[in-house]
Write an enzyme that holds these catalytic residues in place. Sequence first.
Site, short mmCIF file in Angstrom:
data_model
loop_
_atom_site.label_atom_id
_atom_site.label_comp_id
_atom_site.label_asym_id
_atom_site.label_seq_id
_atom_site.Cartn_x
_atom_site.Cartn_y
_atom_site.Cartn_z
N ARG A 108 1.02 -1.17 0.00
CA ARG A 108 -0.07 -0.08 -0.20
C ARG A 108 0.85 1.36 -0.12
O ARG A 108 0.41 2.43 -0.70
CB ARG A 108 -1.03 -0.04 1.04
N GLU A 164 -14.21 -9.07 9.97
CA GLU A 164 -14.71 -8.23 11.01
C GLU A 164 -15.69 -8.89 11.78
O GLU A 164 -16.55 -9.65 11.71
CB GLU A 164 -15.49 -7.19 10.37
#
Length: 762
Positions: A108, A164
């Site tokens: 990233r 999550e």
Amino acid sequence: MERRWEEEQNDIGGEDPEEEDDVDWRMPSALGSPSIKAPSMLIQPSSSIAHRSETCLQSKLGHSRTIVHIDLDCFYAQVEMLRNPTLRDKPLGIQQKNIVVTTNYVARARGVSKLSYIKEALIKCPDLVLVSGEDLTNYRETSTKVTELLEQFCPLVERLGFDENFMDVTKLVESRLTSTDSKKLVHIGHSYESDAQIATQCQCGCRDRLTMGSHIAKEMRDTLKSKLGLTSCAGVATNKLLAKLVGAHHKPNDQTVLFSEWTDSFMQTFTKLRQIPGIGHSSGKKLKGMGIQNLEELRPTPVSTLADQFGKQQAETMLRLAHGVDDTPVVSKGPPQSLSDEDSFKKVGTLPAAKEMMTGLIKNLIKRLRSDGRIPYTMRLTVRKYVPGSWHRESRQTGISPNLFQKHDDASLLEQLLEVAVGLLQKLIDTNRPFHLTLINICFTNLRSKVTKGAIDSFFSKPAVKPKGLVTLQSQGMCDGKTGEMEVHSSKDDSIANELGDLPAANTEVVDKMHFGTVSGHKPREEERYVIKHKQKQPSSSGSVASFRTSVNVTGKVEAEGSKSFFKKLGSSPSNKSKSLSCRGELGTARKPESVATGLREQSSWTVDTARDAPEGEFDEDNSLLLEEAIRSSQNVALKQPSKRTLEESSSHDTTECSVDDSLAKRLKNDSDHETKPTTIKQNMEEIEIPPDIDRSVFNVLPSNMKEELIADWEREKRRREDECLLASSSQNLPKNKKSSSSAKKKQLPAVRNTITKYFKH
DNA sequence: GTGGATGAG
DNA sequence: CATTCTCATCCAC
């Protein structure tokens, strides 16, 4: 209707003169704490924003809850870096087909964004290391372990995707605050603040709760790191929406708490429609079509304006979310309701090619089903036909006979499932003419346990109907308002039997009639009984009796290890924790890790799994013994070490030098070494509240883990009912209109899917 | 129950 | 925009 983040359930219940009272006396128990004030007291007389005046946009729960949201950092990439730590300091991309689905933070930093094409990613970062992530096995299994770990902190854990989890830690927070001097308590991690606003602290007590929540979140994250090696982000707030949104503020590997006085200014930092979970592509387009371009324009929009396009419920949901209001509960979802496998490709244009694809998918799914322990009653085939510019999918589904999974070895099971799949394919396309598919998905749904809830219920509920040679099953009478009768002659009437044409004779037959009846939501549930007789067929090896026995064994085993443990509600006792943890961890290694790094689907020869079959031996015709055995085995197996065979198998198949499973197993094993106390159970059985239809004397003699499970089950059901009442009563506060009464009739709350019904429902 | 639409990661 | 490979819910039929 779109999927909504916030479930609307306010229309439950109708006119009720006592509803005003309900709110007052129900709240404490619904909130899990008598010490917490009623919600009306908790609602801040906040900065009065004009467009929030609509009553439906106000929270009924105020700041009473404490919610933690945990999001694993670049999950797939983390799993791969655990498997191969040398990837840690390299830019890493996880590849699915020609797409980089996620990247580690090194990549990233080099500008490789998620969901970019391989080509573009490699232009930006030529030394990007690509690992195939098409096989999700490892991610799925690691994800399961994460949820299981979190379930040891608090029972209310809701998964969202693989990476999550939401936790409602309200009760945990409360119990900790009673034994802590909260004045000295300082939050851990970041807290959201804004220069744009000077806020006076909320005085309802949420500050202490959220502060304690941040400590709990930190412990959870530390545990995920120490036990599983995974870093994560956490958000702590008073509802799911805010917890999720605020958690993203400090990434990666950090956490943020949102104190309530900052809610409005926090929400104002979100301007794009798609930033609100629940507003997806379609709703976004629709809104823009109405001239609503962003959240600033959405927030002041009257419900009535949106209701024209979206319906009242969805309109209210959207507006509430846009304001940061979300009263939806954290709901443990249990084991997945479907298992699917799919592959996309340039072209499949012939029947043999399609068969080959489907064979691969079905093989994988059989493995997953076997390890899950449940059997599917329906199969769905989805395809994507090649149409330039379109990614439209079409599907066909059909029922399948559970007998396939009980009677046949996996090779013939594969064969038969493939036939079904081909049948479905022919409903979608003319396989005699040229065709062009770019995706095939096979999905098994309607998953049920092999031992039914009814069977277990009848084991200890009064009167215990256990005729010799008969197994009594019960169906839960929650129906959709229809009343009817259905006579089932044998499983030959199953649609799959018709599809296949040449099924062997069924080994079960329904003697009685099943009938469906309407059951009012408030009355005790009716239970209709029907009786299934097991025919004695072959006396030898592959007879129905043997296979029934096998299924009992498998079920017992899975209770101890598989998806069942995953969803099992664990008490908070440490002994309970360590037992399930170590057991699951070790048994988890018994499964062969897929070779993700190579990017190849498993190609090794596929062996028929007969090792699970029950040991040969004499068999008592009385099936009640089987039930007893099933119950006993659920206790015994829970403590059993993994067999030598499975461990050897796993290591010999494991080709990667550092598998996640191995390292996990070691960590988890350590844990079990420290704590080997037996499961604790409340000593005084008299204090345990049990449903009226349960025979306490029979309950008392059950194995302790079964008792625990049932208690958890009943408590959960009770909570659920309280939620129902809460929602029903809160709908009172909404503006009344014609809709609320009509939808109260048609909209039933989803049936309680708690541990026992999941394990044993038929 | 079936099949599509929609949305989540 | 979807692209991947899942999983879930809702709704008309």
